[in-house]
Design a protein around this motif. Structure first.
Motif, PDB file in Angstrom:
ATOM      1  N   ASP A 255       0.815  -1.210   0.000  1.00  0.00           N
ATOM      2  CA  ASP A 255       0.000   0.000   0.000  1.00  0.00           C
ATOM      3  C   ASP A 255       0.855   1.269   0.000  1.00  0.00           C
ATOM      4  N   ALA A 256       2.177   1.113  -0.081  1.00  0.00           N
ATOM      5  CA  ALA A 256       3.074   2.266  -0.116  1.00  0.00           C
ATOM      6  C   ALA A 256       4.432   1.795  -0.620  1.00  0.00           C
ATOM      7  N   ALA A 257       5.344   2.749  -0.807  1.00  0.00           N
ATOM      8  CA  ALA A 257       6.671   2.405  -1.322  1.00  0.00           C
ATOM      9  C   ALA A 257       7.728   3.307  -0.705  1.00  0.00           C
ATOM     10  N   LEU A 258       8.966   2.832  -0.749  1.00  0.00           N
ATOM     11  CA  LEU A 258      10.147   3.586  -0.342  1.00  0.00           C
ATOM     12  C   LEU A 258      11.128   3.565  -1.504  1.00  0.00           C
ATOM     13  N   LEU A 259      11.871   4.651  -1.695  1.00  0.00           N
ATOM     14  CA  LEU A 259      12.816   4.746  -2.805  1.00  0.00           C
ATOM     15  C   LEU A 259      14.190   5.156  -2.289  1.00  0.00           C
ATOM     16  N   ALA A 260      15.226   4.534  -2.834  1.00  0.00           N
ATOM     17  CA  ALA A 260      16.601   4.905  -2.492  1.00  0.00           C
ATOM     18  C   ALA A 260      17.421   4.970  -3.773  1.00  0.00           C
ATOM     19  N   PHE A 261      18.058   6.115  -4.000  1.00  0.00           N
ATOM     20  CA  PHE A 261      18.916   6.311  -5.161  1.00  0.00           C
ATOM     21  C   PHE A 261      20.365   6.131  -4.706  1.00  0.00           C
ATOM     22  N   PHE A 262      20.982   5.034  -5.112  1.00  0.00           N
ATOM     23  CA  PHE A 262      22.373   4.764  -4.746  1.00  0.00           C
ATOM     24  C   PHE A 262      23.265   5.313  -5.859  1.00  0.00           C
ATOM     25  N   THR A 263      23.836   6.480  -5.621  1.00  0.00           N
ATOM     26  CA  THR A 263      24.632   7.142  -6.641  1.00  0.00           C
ATOM     27  C   THR A 263      25.441   8.269  -6.017  1.00  0.00           C
ATOM     28  N   ASN A 264      26.558   8.599  -6.642  1.00  0.00           N
ATOM     29  CA  ASN A 264      27.337   9.775  -6.254  1.00  0.00           C
ATOM     30  C   ASN A 264      27.108  10.934  -7.214  1.00  0.00           C
ATOM     31  N   ASP A 265      26.230  10.740  -8.180  1.00  0.00           N
ATOM     32  CA  ASP A 265      26.102  11.673  -9.294  1.00  0.00           C
ATOM     33  C   ASP A 265      24.961  12.655  -9.086  1.00  0.00           C
ATOM     34  N   GLY A 266      25.297  13.908  -8.894  1.00  0.00           N
ATOM     35  CA  GLY A 266      24.330  14.986  -9.046  1.00  0.00           C
ATOM     36  C   GLY A 266      23.236  15.087  -8.020  1.00  0.00           C
ATOM     37  N   TRP A 267      23.481  14.704  -6.777  1.00  0.00           N
ATOM     38  CA  TRP A 267      22.415  14.862  -5.787  1.00  0.00           C
ATOM     39  C   TRP A 267      22.805  15.764  -4.628  1.00  0.00           C
ATOM     40  N   MET A 268      24.034  16.201  -4.586  1.00  0.00           N
ATOM     41  CA  MET A 268      24.466  17.040  -3.474  1.00  0.00           C
ATOM     42  C   MET A 268      23.771  18.400  -3.466  1.00  0.00           C
ATOM     43  N   ASP A 269      23.555  18.982  -4.635  1.00  0.00           N
ATOM     44  CA  ASP A 269      22.973  20.315  -4.715  1.00  0.00           C
ATOM     45  C   ASP A 269      21.587  20.239  -5.339  1.00  0.00           C
ATOM     46  N   PRO A 270      20.514  20.336  -4.535  1.00  0.00           N
ATOM     47  CA  PRO A 270      19.161  20.283  -5.077  1.00  0.00           C
ATOM     48  C   PRO A 270      18.987  21.359  -6.148  1.00  0.00           C
ATOM     49  N   PRO A 271      18.160  21.136  -7.202  1.00  0.00           N
ATOM     50  CA  PRO A 271      17.256  19.996  -7.324  1.00  0.00           C
ATOM     51  C   PRO A 271      17.918  18.687  -7.734  1.00  0.00           C
TER      52      PRO A 271
ATOM     53  N   ASP B  48      18.055  12.698   3.017  1.00  0.00           N
ATOM     54  CA  ASP B  48      16.653  12.634   2.626  1.00  0.00           C
ATOM     55  C   ASP B  48      16.488  13.358   1.298  1.00  0.00           C
ATOM     56  N   ALA B  49      15.824  12.719   0.344  1.00  0.00           N
ATOM     57  CA  ALA B  49      15.685  13.308  -0.990  1.00  0.00           C
ATOM     58  C   ALA B  49      14.797  14.543  -0.996  1.00  0.00           C
ATOM     59  N   HIS B  50      13.966  14.711   0.037  1.00  0.00           N
ATOM     60  CA  HIS B  50      13.042  15.840   0.065  1.00  0.00           C
ATOM     61  C   HIS B  50      13.542  16.986   0.932  1.00  0.00           C
ATOM     62  N   CYS B  51      14.657  16.801   1.592  1.00  0.00           N
ATOM     63  CA  CYS B  51      15.142  17.806   2.537  1.00  0.00           C
ATOM     64  C   CYS B  51      16.285  18.589   1.911  1.00  0.00           C
ATOM     65  N   ALA B  52      16.082  19.893   1.739  1.00  0.00           N
ATOM     66  CA  ALA B  52      17.116  20.741   1.156  1.00  0.00           C
ATOM     67  C   ALA B  52      17.603  21.799   2.134  1.00  0.00           C
ATOM     68  N   GLY B  53      17.021  21.846   3.334  1.00  0.00           N
ATOM     69  CA  GLY B  53      17.391  22.874   4.296  1.00  0.00           C
ATOM     70  C   GLY B  53      18.719  22.580   4.969  1.00  0.00           C
ATOM     71  N   GLN B  54      19.599  23.560   4.996  1.00  0.00           N
ATOM     72  CA  GLN B  54      20.908  23.373   5.613  1.00  0.00           C
ATOM     73  C   GLN B  54      20.811  23.243   7.133  1.00  0.00           C
ATOM     74  N   ASP B  55      19.699  23.716   7.706  1.00  0.00           N
ATOM     75  CA  ASP B  55      19.564  23.616   9.155  1.00  0.00           C
ATOM     76  C   ASP B  55      19.260  22.187   9.593  1.00  0.00           C
ATOM     77  N   CYS B  56      18.442  21.462   8.801  1.00  0.00           N
ATOM     78  CA  CYS B  56      18.089  20.089   9.170  1.00  0.00           C
ATOM     79  C   CYS B  56      18.840  19.043   8.355  1.00  0.00           C
ATOM     80  N   CYS B  57      19.283  19.408   7.164  1.00  0.00           N
ATOM     81  CA  CYS B  57      20.009  18.466   6.298  1.00  0.00           C
ATOM     82  C   CYS B  57      21.264  19.144   5.756  1.00  0.00           C
ATOM     83  N   PRO B  58      22.226  19.434   6.611  1.00  0.00           N
ATOM     84  CA  PRO B  58      23.420  20.148   6.153  1.00  0.00           C
ATOM     85  C   PRO B  58      24.209  19.341   5.130  1.00  0.00           C
ATOM     86  N   SER B  59      24.766  20.038   4.163  1.00  0.00           N
ATOM     87  CA  SER B  59      25.597  19.402   3.143  1.00  0.00           C
ATOM     88  C   SER B  59      26.899  18.911   3.784  1.00  0.00           C
TER      89      SER B  59
END
Length: 222
Positions: free
Chosen positions: A76-92, A126-137
């Motif tokens: 009834d639901a799903a979870l997704l994980a992108f295993f990669t070093n390519d292009g995810w550090m800086d959203p989008p 987290d793929a949806h978290c871009a805030g530096q306060d909660c998800c610092p780079s």
């Protein structure tokens, strides 16, 4: 692989720590999708991440993922994980469009995406978290996944994570039928002695208590 009934998930580190055990290896350049059955983890699916042409219009790729996951009729639901070093550090990021397409297609099929993560060699976030306060780079260290309680419990139960399979690779040392029979018989004999304890949550918790006490108070050096 579907996880055992009584594994306890305490957070995303546990889920991400279970994935390599489910596949048998740590994935790379991969999308891993997992079904959920209420609060239980369901089936695990791994696909190669698509190239630039597919990323430009990822709807067909997303539909393929949906079709595989719908094989779990209780999901009834799903979870997704992108295993990669390519292009995810800086959203989008490189895969934000793919993530959006997957969420839309899966949601339309009744498989709401509850969480999604990017996992690199050294960091995850987290793929949806871009805030530096909660998800610092650059993210949280992957070591937190390796140190998760569920990963420890899977190892305690006898699970192991091997190297990723090489394309077209063949076994270096072929095993004859007679040798395989001996190996399987030996494994069965050991399993008969150990599996009852290995599957015991109480036994695992007691073991962890002893380890924590030992690590907190190491013996004095001679």
């Amino acid at each position: 692989m579907t996880p055992p009934e009584h594994l306890t998930v305490r957070g995303p580190e546990d889920i991400l720590g279970f994935i390599p055990h489910s596949l048998g290896y740590w994935p790379a350049d991969s999308l891993v999708a997992m079904t959920m059955q209420g609060k239980r983890l369901g089936a695990t699916l791994r696909l190669d991440l698509p190239g630039p042409e597919t990323l430009a219009d990822p709807k067909d790729y997303a539909r393929t993922v949906r079709d595989y996951l719908l094989a779990d009729q209780r999901a009834d639901a799903a979870l997704l994980a992108f295993f990669t070093n390519d292009g995810w550090m800086d959203p989008p990021g490189t895969y934000s469009g793919l993530l959006g397409a997957l969420e839309n297609v899966l949601d339309s099929a009744g498989l709401t995406v509850r969480d999604a993560w990017y996992v690199g060699d050294a960091y995850w976030r987290d793929a949806h978290c871009a805030g530096q306060d909660c998800c610092p780079s650059p993210g949280r260290p992957v070591q937190a996944i390796l140190d998760s309680m569920l990963n420890a419990e899977m190892v305690y139960r006898g699970s192991s994570v091997g190297p990723a399979p090489a394309v077209g690779a063949r076994p270096r040392f072929p095993v004859s039928d007679a040798e395989r029979d001996v190996i399987l018989a030996s494994e069965a004999a050991w399993a008969a002695q150990l599996d009852r304890r290995r599957g015991s949550r109480e036994q695992f918790c007691r073991l962890m208590v002893h380890w924590e006490a030992l690590l907190a108070n190491p013996p004095a050096e001679p």
